[in-house]
Design an enzyme around this catalytic site. Structure first.
Site, PDB file in Angstrom:
ATOM      1  N   SER A 172       0.809  -1.217   0.000  1.00  0.00           N
ATOM      2  CA  SER A 172       0.000   0.000   0.000  1.00  0.00           C
ATOM      3  C   SER A 172       0.843   1.267   0.000  1.00  0.00           C
ATOM      4  CB  SER A 172      -0.940   0.011   1.207  1.00  0.00           C
ATOM      5  OG  SER A 172      -1.804  -1.097   1.180  1.00  0.00           O
ATOM      6  N   HIS A 229       0.826   4.769   4.537  1.00  0.00           N
ATOM      7  CA  HIS A 229       0.096   5.273   3.381  1.00  0.00           C
ATOM      8  C   HIS A 229       0.417   6.745   3.144  1.00  0.00           C
ATOM      9  CE1 HIS A 229      -3.252   2.001   3.951  1.00  0.00           C
ATOM     10  NE2 HIS A 229      -2.060   1.506   3.673  1.00  0.00           N
TER      11      HIS A 229
END
Length: 282
Positions: A172, A229
């Site tokens: 991610s 992230h």
């Protein structure tokens, strides 16, 4: 052949005249005869991932993700959980672990982005990599795609290591970097894309994708590395500015932008690595 040129013109007309995979799916409007000859696999490829190529950075990365997932599942097989690697297995194969990173296990700045915590985690990230990667790679090339992917992943892992000492894995961080870099490409070439409506649609789609993924991550805050992230997102934008090419801009402007982006990335990694190894107490 004339028929091929006509088909290409019809395709450009239907895709808003887009010249770049970044801005459109590359879907071609063929004849009814061609549609009848099309296999089910070809139909899925043309609809969802028309630029799919086996010999590509994105596909090789997906293969590595799957292989590593299988290895981590069966290395320390847990019969009570279906296809879910154990904590110890992920840690053994290089999950983000700030304490061990400070002890000198520097490979953990890279390996977490090729590990996944479960089948759903792997599947979701694979879908995102396919959708984003096969828009990005045909537009900028495999080397620039690979650079953005890897440096964003490392940047996200570094940012997360500064603010969280929990074990984490997943692609991610790199995926957020890809989204950020794609936004950078559209912005840096905005005027050169002219009146192509795909630039607005794609920019809006990417921004909504970032927002949705952050909201989704905060909804599962106990299981999601939101700091990673955010770090990937922060690094991806200047990484794109640093290595992507301008379509039609004065070379001097492009030069200044690229050097400023390289400077930002250098400061980011140098400063945060120094803080991690000298200030952060794990």
């Amino acid at each position: 052949p004339q028929e091929d040129r006509n088909r290409q013109n019809r395709s450009e007309s239907n895709s808003g005249g887009s010249r770049f995979a970044m801005l459109g799916y590359g879907f071609t409007m063929g004849t009814s005869e061609e549609a009848r000859k099309e296999s089910f696999g070809q139909m899925l490829k043309n609809i969802f991932c028309p630029f799919f190529e086996v010999r590509s950075f994105v596909f090789i990365t997906l293969v590595i993700d799957v292989v590593m997932f299988i290895i981590t599942v069966f290395y320390d097989f847990n019969t009570s959980k279906f296809l879910t690697p154990t904590y110890d297995s992920l840690d053994t194969f290089g999950a983000k672990n700030p304490q061990k990173q400070q002890e000198g296990q520097i490979w953990r700045w890279v390996t977490p982005m090729f590990l996944h915590a479960g089948l759903t985690h792997l599947a979701f990230n694979m879908i995102m990599q396919l959708i984003l990667g096969f828009r990005l790679e045909p537009t900028v090339g495999w080397k620039r795609t690979g650079f953005v992917y890897l440096i964003s992943g490392m940047g996200g892992i570094l940012f997360s290591s500064l603010l969280s000492d929990s074990l984490s894995v997943g692609a991610s961080t790199a995926i957020f970097g890809m989204m950020s870099a794609m936004i950078a490409w559209i912005i840096m070439n905005w005027s050169s894309l002219g009146q192509d409506p795909s630039r607005c649609i794609t920019l809006f789609w990417l921004i909504m994708l970032v927002v949705f993924n952050f909201l989704f991550g905060f909804g599962f805050s106990g299981r999601t590395d939101n700091w990673g992230h955010l770090g990937g997102l922060i690094v991806g934008f200047p990484a794109g500015l640093a290595v992507f090419n301008y379509i039609d801009q004065p070379p001097q402007n492009a030069k200044y932008t690229k050097w400023a982006s390289v400077g930002f990335l250098s400061v980011y990694f140098l400063l945060f690595y120094i803080i991690f190894y000298t200030v952060v107490n794990t």
